[in-house]
Design an enzyme around this catalytic site. Structure first.
Site, short mmCIF file in Angstrom:
data_model
loop_
_atom_site.label_atom_id
_atom_site.label_comp_id
_atom_site.label_asym_id
_atom_site.label_seq_id
_atom_site.Cartn_x
_atom_site.Cartn_y
_atom_site.Cartn_z
N ARG A 177 0.94 -1.54 0.27
CA ARG A 177 0.26 -0.11 -0.04
C ARG A 177 1.03 1.60 0.07
O ARG A 177 0.79 2.24 -0.52
CB ARG A 177 -0.47 -0.12 0.79
CG ARG A 177 -1.95 -0.82 0.83
CD ARG A 177 -3.35 -0.71 2.12
NE ARG A 177 -3.50 0.30 1.98
CZ ARG A 177 -4.38 0.21 3.76
NH1 ARG A 177 -3.92 -0.68 4.70
NH2 ARG A 177 -4.59 1.59 4.35
N CYS A 237 -1.55 6.30 9.04
CA CYS A 237 -1.23 4.69 8.12
C CYS A 237 -2.58 5.41 7.67
O CYS A 237 -2.62 6.06 6.84
CB CYS A 237 -1.84 3.98 9.46
SG CYS A 237 -3.62 4.75 10.21
#
Length: 279
Positions: A177, A237
């Site tokens: 990611r 995050c």
């Protein structure tokens, strides 16, 4: 109690009857399984209260589970029977997921004695410790919210950090990611990461048994990720939840100047006026 932010299942079992102790079941369904039900109604640590991260949050925003205003948080804590001066132990159903987020939230709002249960509910259950299915009846308590603004980063903070290089940005998402090779689980977000950011997937801090790694192991892991523990760190995050696991690890190691980007990639990756790095 020490300044170490983790407590063991053994310690909690021995202190469950302490009058100033409150156990908190932190709940948030994984982004990959948003309809997952909480375990709490069927089984929880005796006396635990239920803290829903998606309910105790700022409602007037499109971003997920942002910190609520201090007076809103105080009201929510009062209703849960969480008050000033208590010792708070937070756990979650998965081991390490939303519990560090609630630990960070409580600390950011001024609570001083807040700890995370090492291994969470999976470890508690694996040891055949006592559980119950009834919510406790707690007396409402007065909780004084004193927001530590330095612990909470917004998008302007991150922009300034990138421009000045004044802090390290540490991203808890998976390597795929972070690099942009894997799509984001939330719709409408670009793939990639913020300029200057370092990557440390939060899963690296957890052992195969679901407990937190030792101090020596953590030291090596943060060093390997390129983090200088003597310099300020802003964690991030997908939506400000697993970033708190990195903040927890940094706290174990004694790092001081720590902030968490509350909007995280849910905000940064959704905007058109933010720079995104691929690779």
């Amino acid at each position: 109690m020490s300044d170490h932010p983790l407590v063991s299942t053994q310690w909690l079992a021995e202190h469950l009857s302490s009058p100033d102790l409150v156990v908190i079941n932190a709940w948030m369904p994984p982004v990959t399984h948003p309809d997952a039900p909480p375990v709490y109604p069927h089984a929880h640590i005796p006396g635990a209260v239920f803290f829903d991260v998606n309910e105790i949050c700022e409602k007037d925003t499109d971003l997920p589970h942002m910190l609520p205003a201090p007076h809103v948080f105080s009201s929510a804590m009062r209703k849960l029977g969480i008050g000033d001066g208590q010792t708070l132990v937070v756990y979650d159903d998965f081991g390490f997921y939303s519990a560090p987020r609630v630990w960070w939230t409580l600390r950011s709002m001024g609570a001083e004695r807040v700890f995370v249960l090492d291994g969470g509910f999976p470890k508690w259950r694996a040891e055949n410790r006592e559980v119950e299915d009834q919510a406790p009846r707690r007396v409402q308590s007065h909780f004084t919210s004193r927001l530590n603004h330095g612990a909470v980063a917004d998008i302007n903070h991150v922009r300034n950090v990138i421009a000045s290089g004044s802090r390290q940005i540490l991203d808890a998402r998976s390597a795929d990611r972070f690099s942009g090779d894997a799509p984001e689980p939330r719709a409408g977000l670009r793939a990639g990461h913020m300029p200057t950011a370092l990557n440390l997937p939060f899963t690296q801090l957890i052992t195969e048994n679901g407990t937190f790694r030792s101090k020596d192991e953590l030291l090596a892991i943060y060093k390997e990720a390129g983090v200088d523990l003597e310099k300020p760190v802003t964690t991030t995050c997908g939506s400000g939840v697993t970033a708190a696991i990195l903040t927890l690890g940094l706290t174990v190691l004694g790092a001081r100047d720590l902030a968490l980007y509350d909007g995280s990639w849910s905000e940064w990756g959704a905007r058109e006026d933010t720079e995104v790095v691929i690779g």
